[in-house]
Design an enzyme around this catalytic site. Structure first.
Site, PDB file in Angstrom:
ATOM      1  N   CYS A   1       9.657   9.867   5.059  1.00  0.00           N
ATOM      2  CA  CYS A   1      10.095  10.384   3.757  1.00  0.00           C
ATOM      3  C   CYS A   1       9.378  11.668   3.342  1.00  0.00           C
ATOM      4  O   CYS A   1       9.815  12.339   2.415  1.00  0.00           O
ATOM      5  CB  CYS A   1       9.937   9.319   2.676  1.00  0.00           C
ATOM      6  SG  CYS A   1       8.225   8.975   2.205  1.00  0.00           S
TER       7      CYS A   1
ATOM      8  N   HIS B   1      -0.425   8.889 -12.505  1.00  0.00           N
ATOM      9  CA  HIS B   1       0.830   8.693 -11.778  1.00  0.00           C
ATOM     10  C   HIS B   1       0.546   8.863 -10.297  1.00  0.00           C
ATOM     11  O   HIS B   1      -0.028   9.867  -9.870  1.00  0.00           O
ATOM     12  CB  HIS B   1       1.865   9.721 -12.243  1.00  0.00           C
ATOM     13  CG  HIS B   1       3.113   9.730 -11.423  1.00  0.00           C
ATOM     14  ND1 HIS B   1       4.065   8.735 -11.515  1.00  0.00           N
ATOM     15  CD2 HIS B   1       3.555  10.604 -10.487  1.00  0.00           C
ATOM     16  CE1 HIS B   1       5.049   9.009 -10.673  1.00  0.00           C
ATOM     17  NE2 HIS B   1       4.761  10.135 -10.038  1.00  0.00           N
TER      18      HIS B   1
ATOM     19  N   HIS C   1       5.939   6.038  -6.394  1.00  0.00           N
ATOM     20  CA  HIS C   1       6.875   4.939  -6.622  1.00  0.00           C
ATOM     21  C   HIS C   1       6.776   3.927  -5.486  1.00  0.00           C
ATOM     22  O   HIS C   1       6.323   4.257  -4.391  1.00  0.00           O
ATOM     23  CB  HIS C   1       8.309   5.470  -6.719  1.00  0.00           C
ATOM     24  CG  HIS C   1       8.509   6.344  -7.914  1.00  0.00           C
ATOM     25  ND1 HIS C   1       8.228   7.694  -7.896  1.00  0.00           N
ATOM     26  CD2 HIS C   1       8.923   6.060  -9.172  1.00  0.00           C
ATOM     27  CE1 HIS C   1       8.474   8.202  -9.094  1.00  0.00           C
ATOM     28  NE2 HIS C   1       8.900   7.236  -9.879  1.00  0.00           N
TER      29      HIS C   1
ATOM     30  N   ASP D   1      11.974  -1.017   0.806  1.00  0.00           N
ATOM     31  CA  ASP D   1      12.534  -0.696   2.121  1.00  0.00           C
ATOM     32  C   ASP D   1      11.435  -0.455   3.161  1.00  0.00           C
ATOM     33  O   ASP D   1      11.627   0.255   4.129  1.00  0.00           O
ATOM     34  CB  ASP D   1      13.449   0.530   2.031  1.00  0.00           C
ATOM     35  CG  ASP D   1      12.718   1.786   1.552  1.00  0.00           C
ATOM     36  OD1 ASP D   1      11.494   1.734   1.293  1.00  0.00           O
ATOM     37  OD2 ASP D   1      13.383   2.835   1.433  1.00  0.00           O
TER      38      ASP D   1
ATOM     39  N   ARG E   1       7.403  -0.134   0.408  1.00  0.00           N
ATOM     40  CA  ARG E   1       6.967   1.226   0.747  1.00  0.00           C
ATOM     41  C   ARG E   1       6.390   1.855  -0.509  1.00  0.00           C
ATOM     42  O   ARG E   1       7.108   2.206  -1.426  1.00  0.00           O
ATOM     43  CB  ARG E   1       8.132   2.075   1.266  1.00  0.00           C
ATOM     44  CG  ARG E   1       7.758   3.550   1.463  1.00  0.00           C
ATOM     45  CD  ARG E   1       8.872   4.347   2.124  1.00  0.00           C
ATOM     46  NE  ARG E   1      10.154   4.221   1.469  1.00  0.00           N
ATOM     47  CZ  ARG E   1      10.683   5.135   0.634  1.00  0.00           C
ATOM     48  NH1 ARG E   1      10.034   6.241   0.349  1.00  0.00           N
ATOM     49  NH2 ARG E   1      11.871   4.926   0.103  1.00  0.00           N
TER      50      ARG E   1
ATOM     51  N   CYS F   1       5.231   4.914  -1.906  1.00  0.00           N
ATOM     52  CA  CYS F   1       5.435   6.327  -1.619  1.00  0.00           C
ATOM     53  C   CYS F   1       4.584   7.109  -2.624  1.00  0.00           C
ATOM     54  O   CYS F   1       4.865   7.096  -3.821  1.00  0.00           O
ATOM     55  CB  CYS F   1       6.919   6.637  -1.775  1.00  0.00           C
ATOM     56  SG  CYS F   1       7.382   8.295  -1.342  1.00  0.00           S
TER      57      CYS F   1
END
Length: 139
Positions: free
Chosen positions: A65, A102, A105, A109, A117, A119
């Protein structure tokens, strides 16, 4: 450990403009550009803002990704999840429990054993490498 409480001015002094935008204003770095998206060094990924241990390189994998991806945090209490309906999407935001930075996310998957995951933006992380063993952790 209680919440770390700093003013926006303090965060701006301590973080680079990009780190501030991502960690304090819920930004996202472009895919395949962050410092750690392709890093294979062993160690512990800590929160850029407060140093809380978040992820081990053992759980890092190449998801394709363009952001650092992990299948589990070091400790589930180190990360909070919040519903995120921004940008016309429905996602689950992850933030540092200690300072509300932050991180990115979490998606359903990922690989086993969790199917998750995480990410994460590289700008939200700092890698503390293992001094004794600086080998690659995945191919």
């Amino acid at each position: 450990m209680g919440k770390l409480n700093k003013t926006e001015r303090e965060w701006q002094r301590e973080l680079s403009p990009e780190e501030y935008r991502i960690t304090r204003q819920k930004g996202t770095e472009p895919a395949f550009t962050g410092q750690y998206w392709n890093t294979k060094q062993s160690g512990t990924y800590v929160c850029r803002c407060c140093g809380t241990e978040l992820f081990s390189s053992i759980s890092k994998y190449d998801s394709g990704c363009g952001w650092p991806s992990f299948y589990k945090p070091i400790n589930t209490t180190a990360i909070e999840e919040h519903d995120d309906f921004s940008h016309g999407m429905v996602r689950t935001e992850i933030v540092c429990h200690h300072c509300d930075a932050h991180l990115g996310h979490v998606f359903e998957d990922g690989p086993q054993p969790t199917g998750l995951r995480y990410c994460v933006n590289s700008a939200s992380l700092q890698l503390k490498t293992d001094e004794k063993n600086d080998e690659e952790t995945y191919p």
